[in-house]
Enzyme design. Structure first.
Site, PDB file in Angstrom:
ATOM      1  N   GLY A 226       0.873  -1.174   0.000  1.00  7.10           N
ATOM      2  CA  GLY A 226       0.000   0.000   0.000  1.00  7.10           C
ATOM      3  C   GLY A 226       0.903   1.214   0.000  1.00  7.10           C
TER       4      GLY A 226
ATOM      5  CD  GLN B 158       5.599  -6.466   0.035  1.00 10.93           C
ATOM      6  OE1 GLN B 158       6.247  -6.962  -0.867  1.00 10.93           O
ATOM      7  NE2 GLN B 158       4.392  -5.967  -0.168  1.00 10.93           N
TER       8      GLN B 158
HETATM    9  P1  GDP Z   1       5.031   2.829   1.635  1.00 11.32           P
HETATM   10  O1  GDP Z   1       4.266   1.555   1.703  1.00 11.32           O
HETATM   11  O2  GDP Z   1       6.479   2.641   1.932  1.00 11.32           O
HETATM   12  O3  GDP Z   1       4.810   3.577   0.355  1.00 11.32           O
HETATM   13  O4  GDP Z   1       4.458   3.750   2.806  1.00 11.32           O
HETATM   14  P2  GDP Z   1       2.912   3.971   3.207  1.00 11.32           P
HETATM   15  O5  GDP Z   1       2.278   4.830   2.181  1.00 11.32           O
HETATM   16  O6  GDP Z   1       2.291   2.658   3.521  1.00 11.32           O
HETATM   17  O7  GDP Z   1       3.063   4.701   4.592  1.00 11.32           O
HETATM   18  C1  GDP Z   1       3.742   5.905   4.707  1.00 11.32           C
HETATM   19  C2  GDP Z   1       2.776   6.957   5.271  1.00 11.32           C
HETATM   20  O8  GDP Z   1       3.519   8.063   5.720  1.00 11.32           O
HETATM   21  C3  GDP Z   1       1.791   7.490   4.255  1.00 11.32           C
HETATM   22  O9  GDP Z   1       0.611   7.839   4.916  1.00 11.32           O
HETATM   23  C4  GDP Z   1       2.497   8.742   3.726  1.00 11.32           C
HETATM   24  O10 GDP Z   1       1.589   9.719   3.221  1.00 11.32           O
HETATM   25  C5  GDP Z   1       3.152   9.243   4.980  1.00 11.32           C
HETATM   26  N1  GDP Z   1       4.418   9.960   4.809  1.00 11.32           N
HETATM   27  C6  GDP Z   1       5.434   9.714   3.937  1.00 11.32           C
HETATM   28  N2  GDP Z   1       6.472  10.534   4.193  1.00 11.32           N
HETATM   29  C7  GDP Z   1       6.109  11.299   5.247  1.00 11.32           C
HETATM   30  C8  GDP Z   1       6.780  12.306   6.017  1.00 11.32           C
HETATM   31  O11 GDP Z   1       7.924  12.658   5.792  1.00 11.32           O
HETATM   32  N3  GDP Z   1       6.079  12.853   7.052  1.00 11.32           N
HETATM   33  C9  GDP Z   1       4.811  12.474   7.363  1.00 11.32           C
HETATM   34  N4  GDP Z   1       4.223  13.049   8.404  1.00 11.32           N
HETATM   35  N5  GDP Z   1       4.159  11.520   6.668  1.00 11.32           N
HETATM   36  C10 GDP Z   1       4.808  10.945   5.635  1.00 11.32           C
HETATM   37  P1  IMO Z   2       4.374  -1.850   1.619  1.00  9.91           P
HETATM   38  O1  IMO Z   2       4.851  -2.071   0.210  1.00  9.91           O
HETATM   39  C1  IMO Z   2       4.067  -3.488   5.654  1.00  9.91           C
HETATM   40  C2  IMO Z   2       3.584  -7.849   5.970  1.00  9.91           C
HETATM   41  C3  IMO Z   2       2.291  -8.373   6.528  1.00  9.91           C
HETATM   42  C4  IMO Z   2       2.799  -9.628   7.201  1.00  9.91           C
HETATM   43  C5  IMO Z   2       3.870 -10.124   6.245  1.00  9.91           C
HETATM   44  C6  IMO Z   2       3.392 -11.209   5.279  1.00  9.91           C
HETATM   45  O2  IMO Z   2       3.191  -0.982   1.735  1.00  9.91           O
HETATM   46  O3  IMO Z   2       5.522  -1.458   2.501  1.00  9.91           O
HETATM   47  P2  IMO Z   2       1.871 -11.127   3.115  1.00  9.91           P
HETATM   48  O4  IMO Z   2       0.449 -10.714   2.927  1.00  9.91           O
HETATM   49  O5  IMO Z   2       2.835 -10.357   2.291  1.00  9.91           O
HETATM   50  O6  IMO Z   2       2.064 -12.614   2.972  1.00  9.91           O
HETATM   51  O7  IMO Z   2       2.173 -10.797   4.656  1.00  9.91           O
HETATM   52  O8  IMO Z   2       4.286  -8.992   5.508  1.00  9.91           O
HETATM   53  N1  IMO Z   2       3.443  -6.925   4.804  1.00  9.91           N
HETATM   54  C7  IMO Z   2       3.635  -5.604   4.878  1.00  9.91           C
HETATM   55  N2  IMO Z   2       3.905  -4.807   5.935  1.00  9.91           N
HETATM   56  N3  IMO Z   2       3.997  -2.962   4.414  1.00  9.91           N
HETATM   57  C8  IMO Z   2       3.769  -3.768   3.339  1.00  9.91           C
HETATM   58  O9  IMO Z   2       3.851  -3.321   2.074  1.00  9.91           O
HETATM   59  C9  IMO Z   2       3.524  -5.137   3.548  1.00  9.91           C
HETATM   60  N4  IMO Z   2       3.241  -6.182   2.734  1.00  9.91           N
HETATM   61  C10 IMO Z   2       3.204  -7.271   3.521  1.00  9.91           C
HETATM   62  O10 IMO Z   2       1.717  -7.480   7.443  1.00  9.91           O
HETATM   63  O11 IMO Z   2       3.433  -9.310   8.415  1.00  9.91           O
HETATM   64 MG    MG Z   3       2.637   0.734   2.709  1.00  8.86          MG
END
Ligand code: GDP
Ligand code: IMO
Ligand code: MG
Length: 426
Positions: free
Chosen positions: A40, A223
């Site tokens: 995500g 991940q």
């Molecule tokens: P990803 O899976 O690595 O793309 O990260 P996610 O989108 O799952 O989670 C990162 C969250 O942190 C998201 O809600 C972003 O909008 C937010 N985010 C990213 N960089 C920053 C930052 O520098 N500061 C804050 N406050 N939020 C951030």
């Molecule tokens: P992004 O790309 C955080 C975690 C799950 C679980 C383990 C195995 O947004 O960083 P799975 O469904 O892949 O077999 O689950 O991996 N997991 C993540 N945790 N961010 C993710 O993706 C994840 N994708 C899987 O929570 O512990």
């Molecule tokens: Mg994510």
């Protein structure tokens, strides 16, 4: 040439989506190489706030060709849903290319993911239940269906029939779950095939040609390093290689084309699902504070993320196993909420001090962090746009973890949107 890889350096959710979007304008191809819709990735631009699960975060730029590589597993229903959402927002998916060698997530993969988690009880992995593990299992056992099978309905039907001979037995006899008929699956998946056929191509040749023509290619990891099936906290990991090597096997682009490997690290750490997490704030109220200030709830499952302090042992390990050339440090603004910032510099595992991630699973489960405490800065830094504008304590913190990790921090994010970023020495 040149190609860059962007990888998560912790347990996922480091802010890969934001940084991919930020640097995408320098690239003409953005490629997902592993994982599926367990990811995500949040992208916030002046116009949009998007949560992407399968489509590369570079989709926002009309000059970019987004590619879903052979190393990914694809739930076609989710992919089409994501395409519809983007198109609804006015973002064209016309340029999307999907590898014919990527494996398909089938309905029984989702069922088996859930059933396996229930069977594990208290020892569950805490998967996203999107069918990721079972789909990769079928890939490795050579009985998976691939996107190219959607281009020939006769072949698709034969392969579904062969797969169901085993899957229906497992579903019904092992787990007491409903089974599938060949028609049931084909009726549903043929509709997806009709819509997806124009996007399914030989992405390996496409990328070779792009590479030879001098195009800039960005690989967007999903991940994170500690969720990698080989280098993570096995078995509490995902089922693919999220580390930089996965970009090679998950796309077919030569490692000789890679000139930069950027690791994304949050200024603290979060983890979703089960498994060891040495710096987790369990009795430390900072955990709830980081969760609330950082809005640490999963983009895919909505689960509350476990929160903890920055782990220098993990950071150094991520630099080594990925060969990071640079680090992007995200969410530094969230640490403005705490009085003192803790950084783990080593682990105490039952009396033995580790400065690297212990390979032994029991040692990792018993790891107690050895912390250094640094003064906090307690002021809003979300408007800072250069390193020199940061308070002294924040600069010291960045330099401290840079030394610990052993790679330069070239990007610092101080907020979720594109412009809330400090570029240091890129
Ligand atoms: P990803 O899976 O690595 O793309 O990260 P996610 O989108 O799952 O989670 C990162 C969250 O942190 C998201 O809600 C972003 O909008 C937010 N985010 C990213 N960089 C920053 C930052 O520098 N500061 C804050 N406050 N939020 C951030
Ligand atoms: P992004 O790309 C955080 C975690 C799950 C679980 C383990 C195995 O947004 O960083 P799975 O469904 O892949 O077999 O689950 O991996 N997991 C993540 N945790 N961010 C993710 O993706 C994840 N994708 C899987 O929570 O512990
Ligand atoms: Mg994510």
């Amino acid at each position: 040439m040149p190609a860059s890889i962007l990888v998560g350096a912790q347990w996922g959710d480091e802010g890969k989506g934001k940084i991919t979007d930020l640097i995408s304008d320098k690239f003409t191809y953005v490629v997902r190489y592993q994982g599926g819709n367990n990811a995500g990735h949040t992208v916030i631009t002046p116009k949009y706030k998007l949560a992407l699960h399968l489509i590369p975060s570079g989709i926002m730029y009309p000059t970019i060709t987004p590619v879903i590589g052979n190393g990914c597993v694809i739930d076609p229903k989710v992919l089409l849903g994501e395409m519809d959402t983007l198109e609804g927002e006015g973002i064209s998916c016309e340029r999307l290319k999907v590898s014919g060698n990527a494996h398909i997530i089938m309905p029984y993969h989702r069922d088996l993911d859930g059933a396996n988690e229930r069977r594990l009880g208290n020892n569950l992995i805490g998967t996203t239940r999107r069918g990721i593990g079972p789909a990769y299992q079928d890939k490795d056992s050579r009985m998976g269906l691939r996107m190219q099978d959607m281009l020939d309905k006769g072949i698709f039907r034969d392969k579904v029939e062969a797969a169901l001979q085993e899957k229906n037995d497992i579903l019904s006899k092992v787990y007491g779950l409903p089974t599938y008929t060949v028609d049931q699956i084909c009726d549903e998946y043929f509709q997806y095939a009709d819509r997806l056929a124009p996007y399914i191509v030989d992405t390996t040749t496409l990328l070779h040609e792009a590479d030879a023509a001098g195009a800039n290619i960005l690989f967007e990891g999903a991940q994170g390093t500690m969720l990698d099936v080989d280098f993570g906290t096995y078995p509490f990991v995902t089922s693919s290689n999220c580390t930089a090597g996965g970009a090679i096997t998950g796309s077919g682009v030569s490692m000789r084309s890679i000139t930069e490997i950027l690791g994304i690290m949050k200024a603290y750490i979060t983890r979703v699902g089960s498994g060891p997490f040495p710096t987790e704030c369990i009795d430390d109220p900072a955990g709830d504070l980081l969760c609330e200030v950082g809005h640490e709830y999963g983009v895919t499952t909505g689960r509350k993320r476990r929160c903890g302090w920055f782990d220098g042992v993990v950071a150094k390990y991520a630099v080594q196993v990925n060969g990071l050339t640079d680090i992007a440090l995200t969410k530094l603004d969230v640490l403005s909420a705490v009085d003192t910032v803790k950084v783990c510099v080593a682990y105490d595992c039952d009396g033995t001090v580790y400065r690297t991630v212990p390979q032994n699973q029991t040692a990792m489960h018993h790891a107690k962090p050895i912390y250094e405490e640094l003064p906090g800065w307690k002021q809003d830094i979300t408007m800072c746009r250069s390193f020199s504008e940061l308070p002294r304590e924040a600069k010291d913190y960045v330099e401290f973890i840079e030394d610990l990790a052993g790679a330069p921090i070239s990007i610092i994010a101080v907020g979720a949107s594109r412009e809330q970023t400090i570029i240091r020495h890129r």
